[in-house]
Each structure stands twice: as structure tokens, then as C-alpha cells.
Design a protein around this motif. Structure first.
Motif, PDB file in Angstrom:
ATOM      1  N   GLU A  12      10.925   4.846   2.884  1.00 49.06           N
ATOM      2  CA  GLU A  12      10.329   3.782   2.068  1.00 49.06           C
ATOM      3  C   GLU A  12       9.051   4.284   1.404  1.00 49.06           C
ATOM      4  O   GLU A  12       8.778   3.986   0.235  1.00 49.06           O
ATOM      5  CB  GLU A  12      10.033   2.569   2.955  1.00 49.06           C
ATOM      6  N   ASN A  13       8.267   5.056   2.143  1.00 44.74           N
ATOM      7  CA  ASN A  13       7.042   5.619   1.589  1.00 44.74           C
ATOM      8  C   ASN A  13       7.335   6.558   0.422  1.00 44.74           C
ATOM      9  O   ASN A  13       6.667   6.522  -0.613  1.00 44.74           O
ATOM     10  CB  ASN A  13       6.288   6.371   2.693  1.00 44.74           C
ATOM     11  N   LYS A  14       8.378   7.397   0.573  1.00 43.60           N
ATOM     12  CA  LYS A  14       8.767   8.310  -0.500  1.00 43.60           C
ATOM     13  C   LYS A  14       9.285   7.549  -1.712  1.00 43.60           C
ATOM     14  O   LYS A  14       9.059   7.944  -2.849  1.00 43.60           O
ATOM     15  CB  LYS A  14       9.847   9.276   0.001  1.00 43.60           C
ATOM     16  N   LEU A  15       9.992   6.431  -1.461  1.00 38.05           N
ATOM     17  CA  LEU A  15      10.504   5.608  -2.561  1.00 38.05           C
ATOM     18  C   LEU A  15       9.365   5.042  -3.393  1.00 38.05           C
ATOM     19  O   LEU A  15       9.403   5.083  -4.629  1.00 38.05           O
ATOM     20  CB  LEU A  15      11.370   4.481  -1.994  1.00 38.05           C
ATOM     21  N   TRP A  16       8.341   4.527  -2.721  1.00 35.48           N
ATOM     22  CA  TRP A  16       7.197   3.983  -3.444  1.00 35.48           C
ATOM     23  C   TRP A  16       6.440   5.069  -4.203  1.00 35.48           C
ATOM     24  O   TRP A  16       5.977   4.848  -5.332  1.00 35.48           O
ATOM     25  CB  TRP A  16       6.251   3.266  -2.472  1.00 35.48           C
ATOM     26  N   LYS A  17       6.313   6.236  -3.583  1.00 34.46           N
ATOM     27  CA  LYS A  17       5.637   7.350  -4.263  1.00 34.46           C
ATOM     28  C   LYS A  17       6.423   7.781  -5.506  1.00 34.46           C
ATOM     29  O   LYS A  17       5.844   8.075  -6.552  1.00 34.46           O
ATOM     30  CB  LYS A  17       5.487   8.538  -3.306  1.00 34.46           C
ATOM     31  N   GLY A  18       7.763   7.821  -5.382  1.00 35.97           N
ATOM     32  CA  GLY A  18       8.597   8.181  -6.520  1.00 35.97           C
ATOM     33  C   GLY A  18       8.492   7.165  -7.641  1.00 35.97           C
ATOM     34  O   GLY A  18       8.396   7.519  -8.819  1.00 35.97           O
ATOM     35  N   THR A 266       2.810  14.352  -9.045  1.00 35.04           N
ATOM     36  CA  THR A 266       4.261  14.512  -8.925  1.00 35.04           C
ATOM     37  C   THR A 266       4.623  15.921  -8.491  1.00 35.04           C
ATOM     38  O   THR A 266       5.478  16.118  -7.623  1.00 35.04           O
ATOM     39  CB  THR A 266       4.943  14.185 -10.274  1.00 35.04           C
ATOM     40  N   ILE A 267       3.982  16.930  -9.089  1.00 37.97           N
ATOM     41  CA  ILE A 267       4.274  18.320  -8.737  1.00 37.97           C
ATOM     42  C   ILE A 267       3.912  18.589  -7.280  1.00 37.97           C
ATOM     43  O   ILE A 267       4.667  19.236  -6.548  1.00 37.97           O
ATOM     44  CB  ILE A 267       3.529  19.286  -9.677  1.00 37.97           C
ATOM     45  N   ARG A 268       2.778  18.066  -6.834  1.00 42.68           N
ATOM     46  CA  ARG A 268       2.368  18.318  -5.450  1.00 42.68           C
ATOM     47  C   ARG A 268       3.283  17.600  -4.465  1.00 42.68           C
ATOM     48  O   ARG A 268       3.619  18.137  -3.405  1.00 42.68           O
ATOM     49  CB  ARG A 268       0.925  17.872  -5.235  1.00 42.68           C
ATOM     50  N   THR A 269       3.706  16.384  -4.797  1.00 46.85           N
ATOM     51  CA  THR A 269       4.492  15.578  -3.875  1.00 46.85           C
ATOM     52  C   THR A 269       5.967  15.963  -3.863  1.00 46.85           C
ATOM     53  O   THR A 269       6.603  15.984  -2.816  1.00 46.85           O
ATOM     54  CB  THR A 269       4.355  14.082  -4.215  1.00 46.85           C
ATOM     55  N   PHE A 270       6.514  16.288  -5.044  1.00 43.24           N
ATOM     56  CA  PHE A 270       7.962  16.506  -5.155  1.00 43.24           C
ATOM     57  C   PHE A 270       8.350  17.911  -5.605  1.00 43.24           C
ATOM     58  O   PHE A 270       9.506  18.298  -5.483  1.00 43.24           O
ATOM     59  CB  PHE A 270       8.575  15.493  -6.124  1.00 43.24           C
ATOM     60  N   GLY A 271       7.422  18.688  -6.196  1.00 48.02           N
ATOM     61  CA  GLY A 271       7.741  20.034  -6.660  1.00 48.02           C
ATOM     62  C   GLY A 271       8.017  20.088  -8.153  1.00 48.02           C
ATOM     63  O   GLY A 271       8.236  19.071  -8.815  1.00 48.02           O
ATOM     64  N   LYS A 321      21.901  16.949  -3.506  1.00 46.83           N
ATOM     65  CA  LYS A 321      22.206  16.454  -2.167  1.00 46.83           C
ATOM     66  C   LYS A 321      21.015  15.739  -1.568  1.00 46.83           C
ATOM     67  O   LYS A 321      19.872  15.998  -1.913  1.00 46.83           O
ATOM     68  CB  LYS A 321      22.608  17.625  -1.250  1.00 46.83           C
ATOM     69  N   SER A 322      21.298  14.838  -0.667  1.00 47.74           N
ATOM     70  CA  SER A 322      20.234  14.124   0.027  1.00 47.74           C
ATOM     71  C   SER A 322      19.457  15.102   0.890  1.00 47.74           C
ATOM     72  O   SER A 322      20.034  16.020   1.473  1.00 47.74           O
ATOM     73  CB  SER A 322      20.817  13.022   0.912  1.00 47.74           C
ATOM     74  N   PRO A 323      18.147  14.920   1.012  1.00 48.57           N
ATOM     75  CA  PRO A 323      17.350  15.820   1.839  1.00 48.57           C
ATOM     76  C   PRO A 323      17.654  15.643   3.313  1.00 48.57           C
ATOM     77  O   PRO A 323      18.099  14.594   3.743  1.00 48.57           O
ATOM     78  CB  PRO A 323      15.901  15.390   1.540  1.00 48.57           C
ATOM     79  N   LYS A 324      17.407  16.710   4.052  1.00 42.97           N
ATOM     80  CA  LYS A 324      17.596  16.624   5.499  1.00 42.97           C
ATOM     81  C   LYS A 324      16.568  15.680   6.089  1.00 42.97           C
ATOM     82  O   LYS A 324      15.463  15.545   5.586  1.00 42.97           O
ATOM     83  CB  LYS A 324      17.442  18.013   6.133  1.00 42.97           C
ATOM     84  N   PRO A 329       6.914  12.865   9.584  1.00 44.55           N
ATOM     85  CA  PRO A 329       6.747  12.249   8.270  1.00 44.55           C
ATOM     86  C   PRO A 329       6.075  13.119   7.248  1.00 44.55           C
ATOM     87  O   PRO A 329       6.109  12.839   6.078  1.00 44.55           O
ATOM     88  CB  PRO A 329       5.876  11.011   8.583  1.00 44.55           C
ATOM     89  N   GLU A 330       5.436  14.217   7.667  1.00 42.00           N
ATOM     90  CA  GLU A 330       4.757  15.035   6.673  1.00 42.00           C
ATOM     91  C   GLU A 330       5.663  16.032   5.979  1.00 42.00           C
ATOM     92  O   GLU A 330       5.234  16.726   5.058  1.00 42.00           O
ATOM     93  CB  GLU A 330       3.561  15.762   7.289  1.00 42.00           C
ATOM     94  N   GLN A 331       6.967  16.165   6.388  1.00 41.53           N
ATOM     95  CA  GLN A 331       7.853  17.064   5.676  1.00 41.53           C
ATOM     96  C   GLN A 331       8.213  16.446   4.347  1.00 41.53           C
ATOM     97  O   GLN A 331       8.280  15.237   4.206  1.00 41.53           O
ATOM     98  CB  GLN A 331       9.121  17.309   6.500  1.00 41.53           C
ATOM     99  N   VAL A 332       8.537  17.308   3.376  1.00 41.24           N
ATOM    100  CA  VAL A 332       8.720  16.833   2.015  1.00 41.24           C
ATOM    101  C   VAL A 332      10.119  17.138   1.528  1.00 41.24           C
ATOM    102  O   VAL A 332      10.677  18.172   1.851  1.00 41.24           O
ATOM    103  CB  VAL A 332       7.666  17.471   1.078  1.00 41.24           C
ATOM    104  N   GLN A 333      10.667  16.233   0.716  1.00 37.86           N
ATOM    105  CA  GLN A 333      11.997  16.390   0.144  1.00 37.86           C
ATOM    106  C   GLN A 333      12.137  17.710  -0.596  1.00 37.86           C
ATOM    107  O   GLN A 333      11.237  18.141  -1.288  1.00 37.86           O
ATOM    108  CB  GLN A 333      12.240  15.216  -0.821  1.00 37.86           C
ATOM    109  N   ASN A 334      13.319  18.337  -0.437  1.00 36.40           N
ATOM    110  CA  ASN A 334      13.688  19.575  -1.115  1.00 36.40           C
ATOM    111  C   ASN A 334      12.943  20.798  -0.588  1.00 36.40           C
ATOM    112  O   ASN A 334      13.155  21.899  -1.049  1.00 36.40           O
ATOM    113  CB  ASN A 334      13.465  19.485  -2.639  1.00 36.40           C
TER     114      ASN A 334
END
Length: 344
Positions: A12-18, A266-271, A321-324, A329-334
């Protein structure tokens, strides 16, 4: 029993950040695109004068961004000293200046829809620089979709509507110089976002710290360029003669400043590659808005090229693909970026 709720809260936190990143980029960069086309391609005053000093726009944008980021660092009592070696900030700064200058100059020779669609190919240099700088590996469908995007962009650029003429020169929009500037833009922009990603991963760096030092370097470099070219005083005189141009540049600098924060966030959070994908909808909206606002005609070949490009980019989003599931909670998608320790 607590683990599922922890994973749910992380998602949910990642959804709001996105959502925050997409909304910010859409609002600021769509407005930015309309303003830069108005300034660089529309005449001002009764004498129909064109504003030709693209480096002056870079200087105004960067000095406002630098001032805002410095105020934020001082107000929040965060580190004002450089976290990384200064030359690394300067590398980002130089590539960013070259990116923006190529972008403004290209508008003298190609229309904004052509330029914006060409930006969709930024995933290609991001992948190239990601392989060189970050040693990343991409899958086969990434390269195939990058190829489709290149084909679509080529069709869009090579088959413009016959009535689309540059105000700065004769002939059709797709001049060799205009296309060359766009190639330069893509190369420098891909390096900028990828090297920013590397800095965030390699150093415990606040977003505003990187923005402050990169834009401060950009201010110094762009001011030096204006003085050496003899364009500083003519640009100031032009703005003084045309109040509407002054207001446009002020608004451009404001949205450019806001966009820098959203882009870095965005770059820092998602790459970098995720950032390139997020830009897709913004670019489509910018093209449609420009065509309606400035009455740009599009040929049927260009519509086909646009469908190929945006179709490929949206397919790429669905194929991802969906992230692992994270172990914390501090790990990041992709797996492309470390998390920010504090949100801006």
C-alpha cells in the motif's frame, strides 16, 4: 500472523508513492512541455520576434531549482555539504545541461509532437548506460520492445505532415540537425538518469542534496556559456521588451523546479528504467495536448508510428513480472534502488 499485514502495508505504501510520482510528473512535465514550445516556437510582440537563447532558459530553470533545494536543506537542517565527490555532481550537471540544451534547440527544427515521441526511445539509452555503468542485465523482450519503439519513432520522424514547417528554417520538420539534436538529447538524458541512480545507490544521499549540487554546477556552467557566447545581455533585453515572455519563463522555471524534485524522487524510489516507463502516459498526453493547442497536423504514417511506440511501451508495463515479496519493508521493487531514509 504479523507478516501478511506487514507485506500488505508495504504494498500500500508503494502504491501511494507510485501515485504521487505519476501525478507529480504528469502535472509538471505536461505544463513544462506546453510552455517550452510556446517560448521557443511562438513569436513575441508586434515585430514577431522569436526567443533564441535556449541556454538562458537552462540558467533560469537551474537557478530557481538550486535556490529552492538550498532553502529546503537549511529549513530541514539536513546535510548541506556534498555527500559524494563534487566531480560526480558535476558529471550529472554537465550531462543535464547538454540534455536540456539539445531539447530546446531541437524545437527550432522539429515540432513538439515529433520531439516528444522521440523521447519515448529514452529506454534504449537507459538500457545501454545501465549495462555500462550499473552492470545491469535485461531480458530478451526488453530488447525486442526497445526495437519496436525505435521503429515507431523512426516512422513518426520520417513521415511528417507536409504542412508542418519550422519557423527557423525552410523545408520539412525532420531536418538532419533536428534529428541529431534529439539523438544527443536521448544519449545525454539516458546517462543523467542512470548516473543519478548510481549515486543514490552508492551514497547515503538526500534527494535535495543531489539536486542542490547538480543545479548549482549547472547555474555556473550555463552562466559561463551565456557570457562566452555573448547571449546574456541580449536575452535579458528580449525579456525586458516582452513582459509575456518574462511571465512564461518564470512559470517554466517554477514547473521545471517542481519536476526536478519529482524526477529525482521517482529515480531514487523506483530506478531509472521504471522512471522511463512512467513517462509514457505523460508523453502521450503531451502530444495530444500540443496537437490540439498549437494545431499540429499529423500524417496517417505518424499515427501508425505513435500506436507502435505507445503500444510497445504499455505492453512492456504489462509484461513486467511482479516483484518478489520483500523480507523487510525497506527492500525496493525491481532491486534497482535503495529506499530513501526520509521523504521530501
Amino acid at each position: 500472523m504479523a507478516e501478511p499485514s506487514l507485506a500488505g502495508g508495504w504494498k500500500e505504501n508503494k502504491l501511494w508513492k507510485g501515485a504521487f510520482a505519476v501525478a507529480g510528473i504528469m502535472t509538471t512535465l505536461v505544463t513544462y512541455g506546453v510552455l517550452q514550445e510556446k517560448i521557443m516556437r511562438n513569436p513575441y510582440g508586434i515585430n514577431q520576434e522569436y526567443f533564441k537563447y535556449s541556454l538562458f532558459l537552462v540558467f533560469c530553470n537551474r537557478i530557481s531549482t538550486s535556490a529552492v533545494s538550498a532553502c529546503f536543506l537549511l529549513a530541514s537542517k539536513k546535510a548541506l555539504h556534498p555527500v559524494a565527490p563534487v566531480y560526480k555532481y558535476c558529471l550529472v550537471s554537465v550531462s543535464n545541461i547538454l540534455t536540456t540544451t539539445c531539447q530546446y534547440e531541437a524545437l527550432k527544427y522539429v515540432s513538439f509532437p515529433v520531439q516528444t515521441l522521440a523521447k519515448c526511445a529514452k529506454m534504449i539509452p537507459v538500457m545501454v548506460w545501465g549495462t555500462i555503468i550499473m552492470q545491469k542485465k535485461y531480458k530478451g523482450h526488453d530488447y525486442f520492445l526497445a526495437f519496436l519503439v525505435t521503429v515507431g519513432c523512426s516512422i513518426f520522424i520520417l513521415y511528417p505532415a507536409g504542412s508542418e514547417i519550422s519557423p527557423y528554417g525552410r523545408g520539412r520538420e525532420n531536418t538532419v540537425w533536428g534529428v541529431s539534436l534529439m539523438v544527443g538529447y536521448l544519449g545525454f538524458d539516458g546517462f543523467t538518469s542512470t548516473f543519478q541512480d548510481k549515486l543514490f545507490k552508492g551514497y547515503d544521499m538526500e534527494i535535495h542534496n543531489q539536486i542542490f549540487y547538480t543545479t548549482l554546477c549547472s547555474c555556473i556552467l550555463s552562466l559561463t556559456g551565456l557570457i562566452l557566447q555573448g547571449h546574456l545581455l541580449p536575452a535579458i533585453e528580449f525579456v525586458a521588451r516582452h513582459n509575456d515572455c518574462f511571465l512564461d519563463i518564470m512559470l517554466l522555471s517554477t514547473v521545471a523546479t517542481a519536476s526536478q524534485f519529482f524526477i529525482s524522487y521517482t529515480i531514487r524510489t523506483f530506478g531509472a528504467l521504471t522512471f522511463a516507463t512512467i513517462m509514457t502516459t505523460r508523453q502521450l498526453a503531451s502530444i495530444l495536448l500540443s496537437c490540439m493547442w498549437f494545431s499540429h497536423p499529423l500524417s496517417w504514417e505518424q499515427w501508425i508510428g505513435a500506436v507502435v511506440v505507445f503500444g510497445s511501451l504499455y505492453v512492456k508495463s504489462f509484461l513486467r513480472k511482479s516483484p518478489k515479496k520483500p523480507s523487510a519493508p525497506e527492500q525496493v521493487q525491481n532491486g534497482v534502488s535503495s529506499p530513501p531514509k526520509a521523504s521530501p
